[in-house]
Every structure is written in C-alpha cells, then in structure tokens.
Design a protein around this motif. Structure first.
Motif, PDB file in Angstrom:
ATOM      1  N   GLY A 108       0.791  -1.225   0.000  1.00 44.73           N
ATOM      2  CA  GLY A 108       0.000   0.000   0.000  1.00 44.73           C
ATOM      3  C   GLY A 108       0.827   1.281   0.000  1.00 44.73           C
ATOM      4  N   GLU A 109       2.095   1.193  -0.361  1.00 42.64           N
ATOM      5  CA  GLU A 109       2.973   2.363  -0.283  1.00 42.64           C
ATOM      6  C   GLU A 109       2.722   3.333  -1.427  1.00 42.64           C
ATOM      7  N   ILE A 110       2.471   4.597  -1.071  1.00 39.80           N
ATOM      8  CA  ILE A 110       2.270   5.670  -2.042  1.00 39.80           C
ATOM      9  C   ILE A 110       3.317   6.746  -1.783  1.00 39.80           C
ATOM     10  N   THR A 111       3.968   7.193  -2.855  1.00 40.26           N
ATOM     11  CA  THR A 111       5.010   8.214  -2.740  1.00 40.26           C
ATOM     12  C   THR A 111       4.819   9.252  -3.825  1.00 40.26           C
ATOM     13  N   ALA A 112       5.017  10.502  -3.482  1.00 42.15           N
ATOM     14  CA  ALA A 112       5.014  11.587  -4.462  1.00 42.15           C
ATOM     15  C   ALA A 112       6.441  12.107  -4.610  1.00 42.15           C
ATOM     16  N   TRP A 113       6.751  12.591  -5.802  1.00 45.13           N
ATOM     17  CA  TRP A 113       8.087  13.101  -6.101  1.00 45.13           C
ATOM     18  C   TRP A 113       7.953  14.437  -6.819  1.00 45.13           C
ATOM     19  N   VAL A 114       8.793  15.405  -6.468  1.00 42.26           N
ATOM     20  CA  VAL A 114       8.851  16.685  -7.182  1.00 42.26           C
ATOM     21  C   VAL A 114      10.311  16.959  -7.529  1.00 42.26           C
ATOM     22  N   ASN A 115      10.585  17.072  -8.826  1.00 40.21           N
ATOM     23  CA  ASN A 115      11.942  17.330  -9.328  1.00 40.21           C
ATOM     24  C   ASN A 115      12.965  16.353  -8.755  1.00 40.21           C
ATOM     25  N   GLY A 116      12.557  15.077  -8.679  1.00 39.98           N
ATOM     26  CA  GLY A 116      13.462  14.028  -8.234  1.00 39.98           C
ATOM     27  C   GLY A 116      13.562  13.847  -6.741  1.00 39.98           C
TER      28      GLY A 116
END
Length: 226
Positions: free
Chosen positions: A122-130
């Motif tokens: 269930g792991e959710i991750t967001a990324w911005v510019n790496g």
C-alpha cells in the motif's frame, strides 16, 4: 491534379487532430478553463494493475483545484486521479480512497511530478523534481482496474466525459509517462533530470497515440534542443 492535392491536404489535417502518434519534445497548453478541452491518451492494454508510476512535467498559475491526470472506468469515475488543490496539496484518488501530500505550491516554473503506488504494502510516494515525499500507506491489496480511459486536464465524472469546468487544468503539461510498476528512486531521479529517457510501458509520451478536443494548443517545447 488539383483535386488530388486537395484530398491529400484534407487527410493530413484530419490525422493531425485525431489519433496522432506521440508528443516527443512537445507540450500541450490549456489556455483557459473549459468543460470541453482535453487530451486523451490511448494507453497500452493491461490487466488490472497492482502497482504503477505516473510522471509528468507541468506548470500552472491557477489558484484553485484542477486535474492533472485522470483514469476512469465503468463504475468508478476516479479509478486513478491526480488532483492539484488550491492549498498546494496534491491528491491521489484510487477509487474512493484519497491520499494527499502537502507539496510546494504549483507556479509558472515547469516541475517534474511523479506519483507511485504498489498494492502489496500500500505504499504511495510523491516526487517533485526528483525529490521524494514521505511515504504513505493506502489501498493495500487494491487494484487499478483495466479498460480505463486516460485524460489530461479534465476529471471524468463519467467515463470519457461529463467534465467540470471548475476542475479543468490551465497551464502547460509535457513528458507524461506511466509504468505498470513502482519505479526505483534512482530511476525517478534520472528521469526528472534527463531530456531523453525511456518512456512508460503503458503511456509513452514519445509514441502513445492521442486525441485532443476543445481549446488545446500543441507546441514544440525545445527543452531538449542542443
């Protein structure tokens, strides 16, 4: 010869507006908020997904809620939805489950955004510019159903339509890719930095066919011109 030339020109215009292939080194611009403007991406066929990564570059000066990326299937208009909110929160909808991330506010600078999820834990991750966010847990053991329709710039209240002008995107989007797995951190970092990279296996900005509607402008972005 003149009638033949006329027919060829008409056919070329038609192909450029519908079913075109690939947007390599191009951006799509949504100049104003509307309930009719969209880009539909014809994703590769897949079975139900137990993991995915969606990446794109976007910029907007709008101070309201708007849709970046949406997938709808029959019975679930928000099967997969990435929504930017006016308070700078980025929301991922998986069906009726919403996971939000407090990120830097969107502005006129193009930024690289990725969202990844895997069902097993269930792991959710967001990324911005790496750079990655903290990890959150949601929709464990869930799936993203197949057979969906994928749109940029509009949230689908019914499959393929019923768009809401107040949730429409205004700004620029480019480099949209989607994979059927959660990319590794080093992969996302490399993708966020590079001009030429391998596109997604479900949506590949360089080759996936697309259709536009309404007031959408396609422009060379020249970001990778040396």
């Amino acid at each position: 010869m003149k009638p033949f030339v006329t027919i060829v020109l008409v056919l070329c215009i038609y192909v450029s507006e519908s079913g075109s292939a690939g947007l390599m080194q191009k951006s799509v611009i949504f100049p104003t908020k509307t309930a009719t403007s969209f880009v539909k991406l014809n994703a590769a066929g897949f079975s139900d997904l137990n993991a995915f990564t969606v990446c794109l570059r976007a910029a907007s000066e709008e101070n309201r809620n708007y849709t970046l990326f949406s997938c709808a299937v029959t019975g679930s208009n928000n099967e997969l939805l990435i929504l930017q909110k006016s308070n700078a929160q980025l929301d991922l909808y998986l069906g009726s489950v919403i996971t939000g991330f407090s990120l830097p506010k969107m502005d006129a600078w193009l930024r690289h955004i990725c969202v990844s999820w895997e069902s097993q834990n269930g792991e959710i991750t967001a990324w911005v510019n790496g750079r990655r966010s903290l990890r959150k847990v949601s929709s464990k053991d869930g799936v993203v159903k197949n057979g969906g329709q994928f749109f940029l710039g509009q949230e689908q209240d019914s499959v393929g339509g019923k768009f809401d002008i107040e949730q429409s995107f205004v700004g620029e989007i480019t480099d949209v890719n989607m994979w059927d797995r959660a990319l590794k951190p080093y992969e996302i970092e490399l993708i966020s930095q590079g001009c030429y990279n391998i596109g997604g296996n479900l949506i590949d900005w360089g080759s996936t066919t697309f259709t536009t509607g309404g007031n959408v402008i396609i422009k060379d972005n020249n970001d990778c011109t040396f």
